[in-house]
Design an enzyme around this catalytic site. Sequence first.
Site, PDB file in Angstrom:
ATOM      1  N   GLY A 291      69.750  15.174  31.325  1.00  3.21           N
ATOM      2  CA  GLY A 291      70.044  14.831  32.711  1.00  3.21           C
ATOM      3  C   GLY A 291      69.128  15.508  33.715  1.00  3.21           C
ATOM      4  O   GLY A 291      69.315  15.362  34.913  1.00  3.21           O
ATOM      5  N   CYS A 292      68.143  16.241  33.222  1.00  2.00           N
ATOM      6  CA  CYS A 292      67.173  16.888  34.113  1.00  2.00           C
ATOM      7  C   CYS A 292      65.869  16.104  34.035  1.00  2.00           C
ATOM      8  O   CYS A 292      65.424  15.739  32.947  1.00  2.00           O
ATOM      9  CB  CYS A 292      66.921  18.334  33.685  1.00  2.00           C
ATOM     10  SG  CYS A 292      68.369  19.395  33.827  1.00  2.00           S
ATOM     11  N   ALA A 293      65.261  15.837  35.187  1.00  2.00           N
ATOM     12  CA  ALA A 293      63.985  15.121  35.211  1.00  2.00           C
ATOM     13  C   ALA A 293      62.893  15.985  34.578  1.00  2.00           C
ATOM     14  O   ALA A 293      62.054  15.494  33.826  1.00  2.00           O
ATOM     15  CB  ALA A 293      63.610  14.748  36.636  1.00  2.00           C
ATOM     16  N   SER A 294      62.896  17.268  34.867  1.00  2.00           N
ATOM     17  CA  SER A 294      61.979  18.213  34.234  1.00  2.00           C
ATOM     18  C   SER A 294      62.627  18.679  32.938  1.00  2.00           C
ATOM     19  O   SER A 294      63.821  18.509  32.727  1.00  2.00           O
ATOM     20  CB  SER A 294      61.745  19.427  35.136  1.00  2.00           C
ATOM     21  OG  SER A 294      61.213  19.027  36.367  1.00  2.00           O
TER      22      SER A 294
END
Length: 136
Positions: free
Chosen positions: A51-54
């Site tokens: 769920g983290c873009a990075s």
Amino acid sequence: MTAKLPAFDDIVADFEFIDEWDEKYRYIIDLGKNLEPLTDEERNEANKVRGCASQVWLVFEGEGDDVRFRGDSDASIVKGLVALMVSLFSGKAKGEVTATDAEARLAEIDLAEHITPQRSNGVASMIKRIKAEAAA
């Protein structure tokens, strides 16, 4: 482990003295530089936060009632957000972690108003993962 990071209450106090958000971003990035580095082996799929873009990794360790973890990211600002999570949650009792209203605590530094929706989603994913580990 996290001795280099200030307590979350101290971070809140520091934010009160910083006027500009550009300076606050630099402060958050500097917090990330104080994280204990993860090994290459710890940067694995099991430790990755969904769920983290990075890319974000959280490593939970220790036994007993305390939640202790370390983290890292491949993006400097996100690494700083990981440092905020470590400061907010690491070293606390499991019940305290699950009872913490992280959104309210982060509102004390007006974080949600100054990060992108993608980063806000990433912070929410980190909080969810940390609370799940504490509840397990």
